[in-house]
Enzyme design. Sequence first.
Site, short mmCIF file in Angstrom:
data_model
loop_
_atom_site.label_atom_id
_atom_site.label_comp_id
_atom_site.label_asym_id
_atom_site.label_seq_id
_atom_site.Cartn_x
_atom_site.Cartn_y
_atom_site.Cartn_z
N SER A 19 41.46 44.18 57.29
CA SER A 19 42.21 45.43 57.44
C SER A 19 41.57 46.56 56.62
CB SER A 19 43.68 45.24 57.07
OG SER A 19 43.84 45.07 55.68
N ASN A 20 40.98 46.24 55.47
CA ASN A 20 40.27 47.29 54.71
C ASN A 20 39.02 47.75 55.45
OD1 ASN A 20 41.52 48.04 52.00
ND2 ASN A 20 41.73 45.81 52.01
N ARG A 67 24.51 28.19 45.89
CA ARG A 67 24.97 29.57 45.96
C ARG A 67 23.80 30.56 45.89
NH1 ARG A 67 29.03 32.04 41.59
NH2 ARG A 67 27.16 32.27 40.35
N MET A 92 35.47 36.51 50.04
CA MET A 92 36.04 35.49 49.15
C MET A 92 35.01 34.60 48.46
SD MET A 92 39.16 36.25 49.20
CE MET A 92 40.05 34.86 48.50
N LEU A 95 29.72 36.41 43.92
CA LEU A 95 28.30 36.71 44.05
C LEU A 95 27.61 36.42 42.72
CD1 LEU A 95 28.74 39.99 46.06
CD2 LEU A 95 27.88 37.82 46.94
N HIS A 111 40.63 45.48 44.80
CA HIS A 111 41.45 44.39 44.26
C HIS A 111 42.91 44.84 44.21
CE1 HIS A 111 42.21 40.72 42.03
NE2 HIS A 111 43.00 41.44 41.26
N ASP A 143 30.18 43.64 38.80
CA ASP A 143 29.11 43.12 37.95
C ASP A 143 29.27 41.61 37.90
OD1 ASP A 143 31.18 42.62 36.22
OD2 ASP A 143 30.69 44.23 34.83
N ASP A 147 36.09 40.42 38.89
CA ASP A 147 36.88 41.66 39.03
C ASP A 147 36.77 42.51 37.77
OD1 ASP A 147 37.74 40.82 41.56
OD2 ASP A 147 39.39 39.68 40.71
N GLU A 176 45.82 50.41 49.54
CA GLU A 176 44.41 49.98 49.63
C GLU A 176 43.71 50.75 50.73
OE1 GLU A 176 43.43 45.80 49.63
OE2 GLU A 176 45.35 45.28 48.75
C1 GRF Z 1 42.96 42.78 50.12
O1 GRF Z 1 44.23 42.64 49.54
C2 GRF Z 1 41.92 43.10 49.07
O2 GRF Z 1 42.40 43.90 48.04
C3 GRF Z 1 41.57 41.72 48.55
O3 GRF Z 1 41.59 40.89 49.68
C4 GRF Z 1 42.46 41.44 50.67
C5 GRF Z 1 41.65 41.61 51.91
O4 GRF Z 1 42.42 42.04 53.00
N1 GRF Z 1 40.31 41.74 47.85
P1 GRF Z 1 41.72 42.55 54.33
O5 GRF Z 1 40.80 41.41 54.82
O6 GRF Z 1 40.93 43.79 54.02
O7 GRF Z 1 42.83 42.79 55.29
#
Ligand code: GRF
Length: 203
Positions: A19-20, A67, A92, A95, A111, A143, A147, A176
């Site tokens: 969604s972001n 990794r 998720m 890095l 975040h 970094d 977070d 967000e």
């Molecule tokens: C969001 O809450 C973001 O802040 C966190 O993971 C979630 C991702 O949501 N890091 P989306 O995949 O952008 O909907």
Amino acid sequence: MENTPVPKNVAVLISGRGSNLRALIASEVRPAIRVVISNRADAAGLDAARDAGIEALVIQHRDFARREAFDHALVEALRERGIALVCLAGFMRLLGPTFCAAFPNAILNIHPSLLPAFPGVDAQRQAIEHGVKVSGVTVHFVDAGLDAGPIILQRPVPVLETDTAASLAERILVEEHRAYPEAVRMVLAGGWHIDGRRFTATR
Ligand code: GRF
């Protein structure tokens, strides 16, 4: 990344819903987005990229034994596309140092809490359980810490007595979707500097 207002190629890294990513695509940042990379082939966000005509690439972490090798494949894909700014949007995977060193001050993350409170997973649940009255959203540089990099922008969201982790997450998500495009626009505009941990924007 150079701190000057020249066109930048942006990559968005996702793992799921996206969604972001959709909010970034709907914003003035859209023309800068060259590629969307997911570490999961079933990430719904990949469709958002495809619908917008943006290259959607899958680089699955589980195809790599270490990794370091996964990070290396990501860096290579980003370099091939001339990417100057990497936006993590629900990505998720942690890095490693190779990746962070390849993009100094050029990786952003969003975040769902007011960092440094409640880093890591389930930030909204952590906020509810801790009993804070205000939580919110943070966009920050990435970094090597969790977070932990310099903060670009924060927006508060009140925690209501009736809130559950899910209802708080929903209201934070609305913020967000405003905060991320704004922060990316600021970083792309240049004219900012970082002293210690303090980010200051002039545009
Ligand atoms: C969001 O809450 C973001 O802040 C966190 O993971 C979630 C991702 O949501 N890091 P989306 O995949 O952008 O909907």
